[in-house]
Each structure stands twice: as C-alpha cells, then as structure tokens.
Design a protein around this motif. Sequence first.
Motif, PDB file in Angstrom:
ATOM      1  N   GLU A   1      -5.704  30.847  34.008  1.00 51.29           N
ATOM      2  CA  GLU A   1      -4.722  30.200  34.869  1.00 51.29           C
ATOM      3  C   GLU A   1      -5.361  29.596  36.114  1.00 51.29           C
ATOM      4  OE1 GLU A   1      -0.804  29.161  36.346  1.00 51.29           O
ATOM      5  OE2 GLU A   1      -1.410  29.896  34.378  1.00 51.29           O
TER       6      GLU A   1
ATOM      7  N   ASP B   1       0.343  34.704  26.099  1.00 54.19           N
ATOM      8  CA  ASP B   1      -0.482  33.495  26.154  1.00 54.19           C
ATOM      9  C   ASP B   1      -0.527  32.858  27.535  1.00 54.19           C
ATOM     10  OD1 ASP B   1       2.140  32.662  26.228  1.00 54.19           O
ATOM     11  OD2 ASP B   1       1.917  31.109  24.692  1.00 54.19           O
ATOM     12  N   LYS B   2       0.022  33.540  28.541  1.00 55.46           N
ATOM     13  CA  LYS B   2      -0.056  32.999  29.899  1.00 55.46           C
ATOM     14  C   LYS B   2       0.064  34.124  30.907  1.00 55.46           C
ATOM     15  CE  LYS B   2       4.908  32.031  30.424  1.00 55.46           C
ATOM     16  NZ  LYS B   2       5.918  30.996  30.754  1.00 55.46           N
ATOM     17  N   TYR B   3      -0.406  33.868  32.109  1.00 49.27           N
ATOM     18  CA  TYR B   3      -0.311  34.840  33.191  1.00 49.27           C
ATOM     19  C   TYR B   3       1.137  34.905  33.664  1.00 49.27           C
ATOM     20  CZ  TYR B   3      -1.013  37.017  37.757  1.00 49.27           C
ATOM     21  OH  TYR B   3      -0.945  37.839  38.848  1.00 49.27           O
TER      22      TYR B   3
ATOM     23  N   ASN C   1      -5.800  36.129  31.150  1.00 49.47           N
ATOM     24  CA  ASN C   1      -4.848  35.061  31.447  1.00 49.47           C
ATOM     25  C   ASN C   1      -4.959  34.593  32.894  1.00 49.47           C
ATOM     26  OD1 ASN C   1      -3.614  34.587  28.957  1.00 49.47           O
ATOM     27  ND2 ASN C   1      -2.194  36.276  29.208  1.00 49.47           N
TER      28      ASN C   1
END
Length: 275
Positions: free
Chosen positions: A123, A167-169, A119
């Motif tokens: 990002e 699904d994200k940092y 991630n």
Amino acid sequence: MKKLIYLASICLAMAFASCDDFLTVSSPDQLTTDKYWRNLADAESGMASVYSQLYHGDGYATSEVRWPVEAFRTDLYNLGTDATNYETWTDLYKFTYTNGNTQFSYYYQDLYRGINFANQVLEYVPNIPESGISEAKRNELLCEAHFMRGYYHLMLLLNWEKIIIRDKYITNEKDLSMPLSERTTCWDFVIDDLKQGTGLPTTRPDSEVGRATAGAAYSYLGFSYLTRAYEETDKESTYLADALKALNEVKGYDLVAGEDLINMFNAIVTYLTNV
C-alpha cells in the motif's frame, strides 16, 4: 444569574463543538502511518515486519506452533515424551483436534498478521517519494511483498478448506467482515502473487541471506501448480505442465548432504536448549 447563564451557554457550545477541533491532537514527535513511509530504511523496516511472522514470532513459536500444525498430521514423526505433555499437540497427531485447538488459532492469526504487514508494504511503498528510494529497489520490495503475501495465503490454504483473501491493507472497519472464498479463487490469487515474486533477484548479498529470491518464488509456484493439479483433476495436465515450467526455472542450487544437513537443524536445537 447572568454569569451562570453565560457560562452554561459556553459549556453547551463546547459540548456541540466538533471533536476534531477540540479533542483530536496530533503528536509531532510520534510517527504515524502518514509520516512513516519516507525512504528505503522505512520500507526495509516494514518488510522486516512481514518476515517476523514467517516462523510465528520466535523460536518457541516455531517449534510449538508451526511444526505441530504442519507436521504432526503427517507420517514423518513419532511423538517424543515431551510432546505428550501438550494435549493440543497430541490431538493434532491423533486427528482428535477441534476448532478450539490453540496451535491452530495461533498459526491462523500469525499468518494473517504477516499478510497484514505485507499489504502495508504494498500500500505505502509505491507512495515513497523518488528522493527516498530508487525505482529498482521499490520494485524489488513490491515483488518481495507479493511473494510473502502469496506464501502466507498458501500456508492457510494448505490447512483450511476455505480462507479469507486479504488483498489490501484494511483501513475501514467494514472491510474486516469478508466472506470465505472458493479454493479455485484462492489458488488464482496465490499463484498470481507468487508469479509477481519471480521478479525478485536470483541471488542475495551476504547481508540479505534468508530473504526471498526468484528461486524461492518459482519453487512455491511449482508446488502450488502441483497441488492444484491434484485438486482439480479436470485440468491436471495443464497444471502439471505449468508446474514443470516453473520448477525448471529453479536454478543454481545444490542439495545439502551429510553433517551439513544435520547442522541445519542443530541451530534451532541449540537455541531452544539455551533459552
């Protein structure tokens, strides 16, 4: 007395001063997240951290975490004498394990650590200036990070009924507490990431042997569809057709036979013997 009152007033003012003004110190000789992602070399180092969790960190973790968790619950192995020295291993083999089994906990945390690293690549690599990386290499690294993130989620999904999708940092504490997702949602996520991984090169130069390729992405994509067809019988024919389509894209590979096959496993045995 006036001097004491004056000093007390200064101390009081300092106490109410902003911590950002007084306590926050940025070290000019240390890399931070804002300063790190500068060029291709930084992006490649970030990707290396993603791969670092592929075999759970080192040779011992490969044999003592990954193999027991993934293989001991199958009918592929008979326990050797050494395995009986580890109760957490034999519990997996006998299906007497509990949630406190450390092999599971290490496996779980390592996969999510790999997801976290992936991630970070997703990002920050898009923000690397054009002067530091070509667009072709940027897109390749993003495809690679998607593939690895999908693979790590897939391994979790194969070992737990429900998992948390990352699904994200995460940069905010409130994002740490996320609910478990239904399996259909997880399969959608895994398949989408693996599809993006099919944009990888079909071959790698000798300096990149072992890194993901389009063939690896199509292989795991086909495997995911096959497993989903087994789980969601109402859509079995659809997922089987999708699996066949993906697996037909796996080209340019040959099976390894004879002594060459054995030698693929001798490397890890030699390593463990000499450490």
